[in-house]
Design a protein around this motif. Structure first.
Motif, PDB file in Angstrom:
ATOM      1  N   SER A 130     -40.637  -8.993  28.146  1.00 44.31           N
ATOM      2  CA  SER A 130     -41.189 -10.290  27.767  1.00 44.31           C
ATOM      3  C   SER A 130     -40.305 -11.446  28.221  1.00 44.31           C
ATOM      4  CB  SER A 130     -41.381 -10.359  26.251  1.00 44.31           C
ATOM      5  OG  SER A 130     -40.141 -10.205  25.602  1.00 44.31           O
ATOM      6  N   ASP A 131     -39.011 -11.179  28.415  1.00 46.87           N
ATOM      7  CA  ASP A 131     -38.114 -12.260  28.821  1.00 46.87           C
ATOM      8  C   ASP A 131     -37.738 -12.183  30.307  1.00 46.87           C
ATOM      9  OD1 ASP A 131     -34.921 -11.000  27.525  1.00 46.87           O
ATOM     10  OD2 ASP A 131     -36.548 -10.044  28.637  1.00 46.87           O
ATOM     11  N   ASN A 132     -38.597 -11.576  31.120  1.00 46.69           N
ATOM     12  CA  ASN A 132     -38.370 -11.592  32.567  1.00 46.69           C
ATOM     13  C   ASN A 132     -38.556 -12.999  33.106  1.00 46.69           C
ATOM     14  OD1 ASN A 132     -37.741  -8.967  33.131  1.00 46.69           O
ATOM     15  ND2 ASN A 132     -39.751  -8.390  33.906  1.00 46.69           N
ATOM     16  N   PRO A 133     -37.607 -13.486  33.906  1.00 46.56           N
ATOM     17  CA  PRO A 133     -37.889 -14.755  34.592  1.00 46.56           C
ATOM     18  C   PRO A 133     -38.900 -14.476  35.702  1.00 46.56           C
ATOM     19  CG  PRO A 133     -35.803 -13.861  35.345  1.00 46.56           C
ATOM     20  CD  PRO A 133     -36.312 -12.925  34.294  1.00 46.56           C
ATOM     21  N   VAL A 134     -39.456 -15.513  36.274  1.00 45.50           N
ATOM     22  CA  VAL A 134     -40.397 -15.337  37.381  1.00 45.50           C
ATOM     23  C   VAL A 134     -39.625 -15.547  38.679  1.00 45.50           C
ATOM     24  CG1 VAL A 134     -42.431 -16.349  38.498  1.00 45.50           C
ATOM     25  CG2 VAL A 134     -42.396 -15.993  36.042  1.00 45.50           C
ATOM     26  N   PHE A 135     -39.913 -14.633  39.646  1.00 46.07           N
ATOM     27  CA  PHE A 135     -39.166 -14.569  40.906  1.00 46.07           C
ATOM     28  C   PHE A 135     -37.763 -14.006  40.660  1.00 46.07           C
ATOM     29  CE2 PHE A 135     -42.507 -15.893  43.395  1.00 46.07           C
ATOM     30  CZ  PHE A 135     -43.047 -17.091  42.967  1.00 46.07           C
ATOM     31  N   ILE A 136     -37.778 -12.736  40.268  1.00 44.59           N
ATOM     32  CA  ILE A 136     -36.535 -12.000  40.023  1.00 44.59           C
ATOM     33  C   ILE A 136     -35.859 -11.732  41.357  1.00 44.59           C
ATOM     34  CG2 ILE A 136     -35.576  -9.837  39.127  1.00 44.59           C
ATOM     35  CD1 ILE A 136     -38.091  -9.636  37.343  1.00 44.59           C
ATOM     36  N   LYS A 137     -34.564 -12.044  41.399  1.00 43.08           N
ATOM     37  CA  LYS A 137     -33.829 -11.836  42.641  1.00 43.08           C
ATOM     38  C   LYS A 137     -33.170 -10.459  42.654  1.00 43.08           C
ATOM     39  CE  LYS A 137     -32.894 -16.650  43.854  1.00 43.08           C
ATOM     40  NZ  LYS A 137     -33.839 -17.308  42.964  1.00 43.08           N
ATOM     41  N   GLU A 138     -32.688 -10.084  43.843  1.00 42.30           N
ATOM     42  CA  GLU A 138     -32.165  -8.725  44.031  1.00 42.30           C
ATOM     43  C   GLU A 138     -30.938  -8.425  43.179  1.00 42.30           C
ATOM     44  OE1 GLU A 138     -33.164 -10.756  46.404  1.00 42.30           O
ATOM     45  OE2 GLU A 138     -34.360  -9.675  47.904  1.00 42.30           O
ATOM     46  N   ASP A 139     -30.184  -9.470  42.814  1.00 43.08           N
ATOM     47  CA  ASP A 139     -28.987  -9.201  42.028  1.00 43.08           C
ATOM     48  C   ASP A 139     -29.249  -9.216  40.513  1.00 43.08           C
ATOM     49  OD1 ASP A 139     -27.576 -12.523  42.712  1.00 43.08           O
ATOM     50  OD2 ASP A 139     -29.484 -11.868  41.866  1.00 43.08           O
ATOM     51  N   SER A 140     -30.502  -9.247  40.127  1.00 42.83           N
ATOM     52  CA  SER A 140     -30.822  -9.196  38.695  1.00 42.83           C
ATOM     53  C   SER A 140     -30.579  -7.785  38.171  1.00 42.83           C
ATOM     54  CB  SER A 140     -32.287  -9.569  38.462  1.00 42.83           C
ATOM     55  OG  SER A 140     -32.534 -10.874  38.908  1.00 42.83           O
ATOM     56  N   PRO A 141     -30.260  -7.674  36.879  1.00 43.65           N
ATOM     57  CA  PRO A 141     -29.997  -6.327  36.341  1.00 43.65           C
ATOM     58  C   PRO A 141     -31.271  -5.479  36.321  1.00 43.65           C
ATOM     59  CG  PRO A 141     -29.951  -7.977  34.592  1.00 43.65           C
ATOM     60  CD  PRO A 141     -30.072  -8.730  35.870  1.00 43.65           C
ATOM     61  N   LEU A 142     -31.062  -4.168  36.444  1.00 42.13           N
ATOM     62  CA  LEU A 142     -32.191  -3.236  36.449  1.00 42.13           C
ATOM     63  C   LEU A 142     -32.430  -2.787  35.010  1.00 42.13           C
ATOM     64  CD1 LEU A 142     -31.202  -1.077  39.569  1.00 42.13           C
ATOM     65  CD2 LEU A 142     -32.298  -3.303  39.473  1.00 42.13           C
ATOM     66  N   ARG A 143     -33.516  -3.284  34.424  1.00 43.34           N
ATOM     67  CA  ARG A 143     -33.701  -3.067  32.990  1.00 43.34           C
ATOM     68  C   ARG A 143     -34.863  -2.148  32.666  1.00 43.34           C
ATOM     69  NH1 ARG A 143     -33.730  -8.518  29.802  1.00 43.34           N
ATOM     70  NH2 ARG A 143     -35.375  -9.137  31.242  1.00 43.34           N
ATOM     71  N   ALA A 144     -35.352  -1.421  33.653  1.00 41.63           N
ATOM     72  CA  ALA A 144     -36.546  -0.593  33.418  1.00 41.63           C
ATOM     73  C   ALA A 144     -36.345   0.436  32.315  1.00 41.63           C
ATOM     74  CB  ALA A 144     -36.958   0.119  34.706  1.00 41.63           C
ATOM     75  N   SER A 145     -35.133   0.996  32.262  1.00 39.56           N
ATOM     76  CA  SER A 145     -34.952   2.102  31.331  1.00 39.56           C
ATOM     77  C   SER A 145     -34.455   1.658  29.965  1.00 39.56           C
ATOM     78  CB  SER A 145     -33.989   3.119  31.927  1.00 39.56           C
ATOM     79  OG  SER A 145     -32.806   2.478  32.325  1.00 39.56           O
ATOM     80  N   ILE A 146     -34.337   0.341  29.738  1.00 39.77           N
ATOM     81  CA  ILE A 146     -33.837  -0.135  28.444  1.00 39.77           C
ATOM     82  C   ILE A 146     -34.756   0.317  27.314  1.00 39.77           C
ATOM     83  CG2 ILE A 146     -33.693  -2.235  27.009  1.00 39.77           C
ATOM     84  CD1 ILE A 146     -32.237  -3.592  29.253  1.00 39.77           C
TER      85      ILE A 146
END
Lengths: 317, 280
Positions: A130-146
């Motif tokens: 729900s708190d994803n920014p829009v236009f996530i850049k490549e250096d953003s943390p990988l949070r899929a498995s949280i």
């Protein structure tokens, strides 16, 4: 890099890989292309510079190919994506293939002194939160498995590849691609199945935006990465976005409006009766919009052939 | 009462919507703004803006046709002030614009409300979002007081709470002018409030207002738009410390406080005071 004379494509029977094989064969007739997969080829490619080998994915088999075929570059499109079932055995198989298998392939690429490795990851690694920014850049943390451990293989495979990329950047050019949703007549992934389905629930309480790229455009971009893109991690997505509702209206003849916020608790109950990928529900609630400009800076002459709406309309056929 | 439901048309509505359609028309933007729906909601909210809260907008001459970071005091327990500021900028100011209000994280998790809010232009209050929007020429609406501002007890009404620093860093990075706004009247939509902070903490809520009323009262509002403030040019492309920013942020805070003080002197009477003059 122009010394690349032969390439290996892992997962060559997949829809996207099949298209890539065709594009590479025609664009680089001098290039020797070897496609491998555990499955039979989907469409027979008859160009003289292409060879398909059906193998079991074992270290021995891969080592034989690397040793005997003098491979210069590798396309790893063999990631096993999620199925409807999240049974223990399926999860284990996915972990085995995606993590251990990928690690072995990278070790071999280094051992046999390949020049370039291109790995297909996915934008799902960023997670739908729900708190994803829009236009996530490549250096953003990988949070899929949280939130969902079932998505652990997705992020870990990506992490293995990116760690490898940095560790061996002087010995091996490595490109990790994180594409948005790939759609097309030859692709039968979860999102395509969802969009085509007339009975899949359509959220009425959320309306996330999505990005889509046509399979032909994606295959062209992967092909271009062979000579025109340097080591790095790249999101692959158009600037264009579309809401899930608009996408569904373009593809499916009908849909079932449903408050998806009650789907998760219902899924937990339903799961006791039949397997249901509840970890994928968040992807129809929250956006995961990625910034694809970095890759396009490396490919300034490349234009996508299909707009989002065109790609979606073709899915209806 | 009937005046509230009278379908007031926005003045100059065709020009306003044509202008906005050129800018925002054509589907939904990546943050969820859908101009068609936003137009529908604007038409629904405008009678409330005009007849219920009787909003007056001052300082329109300070708004030029350029990108701004609109910074305002936050008040009224729920984000009515944001709604009114957004409506004012879309209907009272020329050229009109759809401001992008930055909302708290918990907001984006709320079914239906998040969908409605994003269709109207609101976005998650995140630095990356802020930067991406500014790069794309959008104007933002920011409440640097955050929850502390909106969730005040009655005794703290019209005391601007300390600003956070993030907005100023973003403004520096984008070298964008800050437009200070002060909203008078929103506090009294819930005039008698006690913030039960301990209870809020226990329940994991950002605030727990204990109020005499739970439906906003028709407190007349004034929106005061101040003169744009340029960010400190010597700090651009630097990495200033918090201390270096404090001076400039406190100036903006003080400007808004002063605008509030002046606005309070000229405000209309409302339901809890004597009947005021009818010259609105």
């Amino acid at each position: 890099m122009n010394n690349i004379k032969s390439v290996l494509i892992i997962g060559a029977s997949g829809g996207l890989a099949n298209i890539l094989c065709g594009i590479l064969s025609r664009k680089y007739p001098h290039l020797k292309i070897i496609g491998v997969d555990t499955r039979h080829p989907r469409v027979k490619i008859t160009t003289p510079n292409f060879e398909f080998i059906r193998i079991k994915y074992t270290r021995g088999n891969f080592e034989k190919i690397f040793r005997e075929r003098n491979i210069d570059a590798l396309f790893h499109l063999g990631r096993m994506s999620h199925s409807k079932s999240s049974s223990q055995s399926e999860v284990e198989e996915r972990l085995n293939l995606n993590l251990i298998g990928t690690n072995k392939i990278l070790e071999l690429a280094l051992k046999y002194q390949l020049q370039k490795v291109i790995i297909l990851s996915t934008h799902h690694v960023y997670g739908a939160l729900s708190d994803n920014p829009v236009f996530i850049k490549e250096d953003s943390p990988l949070r899929a498995s949280i939130k969902y451990p079932e998505l652990r293989d997705v992020t870990e495979m990506d992490s293995i590849c990116t760690n490898w990329m940095w560790k061996y950047k002087d010995q091996l050019e490595t490109i990790v691609l994180r594409p948005c949703n790939i759609i097309g007549p030859q692709i039968n992934n979860t999102i395509s199945q969802y969009l085509r389905s007339s009975i899949a629930p359509m959220p009425i309480d959320f309306n996330p935006t999505f990005q889509f790229i046509h399979e032909l455009d994606m295959a062209s971009i992967i092909c271009n990465c062979l000579f025109d893109v340097k080591t790095g991690i790249y999101n692959v997505a158009p600037e264009e976005t579309i809401t899930l509702k608009e996408a569904k209206e373009l593809v499916a003849h009908s849909y079932v409006p449903f408050p998806v916020s009650i789907l998760s608790p219902v899924a937990k109950i339903v799961k006791k009766l039949w397997t249901f990928p509840d970890y994928l529900i968040d992807y129809i609630k929250y956006p995961c919009i990625i910034d694809g400009r970095e890759l396009m800076r490396n490919l300034p002459d490349v234009e996508l052939r299909f707009t989002t709406k065109q790609a979606l309309k073709l899915l209806r056929l | 009462m009937f005046k509230l439901f009278k379908k007031d048309k926005i003045e100059n509505i065709d020009n306003i919507f044509n202008y906005l359609a050129d800018k925002y028309g054509g589907g939904t933007d990546p943050w969820g703004l859908n101009f068609k729906r936003a137009k529908k909601y604007l038409n629904m909210i405008f009678p409330v803006f005009k007849n219920y809260f009787k909003v007056r907008t001052f300082g329109i001459e300070n708004v030029e046709d350029k990108q701004y970071m609109v910074v305002s005091n936050h008040s009224g327990q729920i984000a009515i002030d944001g709604l009114m500021i957004g409506t004012a900028f879309a209907t009272q100011v020329w050229p009109p614009r759809i401001l992008r209000p930055m909302v708290e994280r918990f907001f984006t998790n709320l079914p239906f409300i998040n969908k409605w809010a994003s269709e109207c232009g609101s976005v998650l209050g995140d630095r990356d979002n802020c930067q991406n929007l500014l790069e794309r020429g959008e104007s933002l609406l920011i409440f640097p007081e955050g929850v502390r501002g909106v969730a005040k007890s009655t005794k703290d009404f019209y005391h601007v709470q300390p600003f956070t620093k993030g907005f100023y860093r973003m403004a520096l990075k984008a070298n964008i002018e800050i437009l200070p706004v002060a909203v008078v009247g929103a506090e009294e939509t819930f005039p008698y409030v006690y913030q039960a902070k301990g209870l809020a903490k226990m329940l994991g809520m950002p605030a727990m207002p204990l109020s005499a009323n739970y439906f906003p009262l028709p407190s007349p509002m004034d929106i005061h738009i101040g003169k744009p403030i340029k960010v400190e040019q010597s700090l651009i492309d630097q990495d200033p410390s918090d201390k270096e920013l404090d001076e400039h942020i406190e100036k903006i805070q003080a400007t808004i406080q002063e605008m509030l003080n002046q606005g309070l002197k000229n405000r209309r009477n409302y339901i809890f005071k004597k009947r005021g003059n009818k010259n609105e």
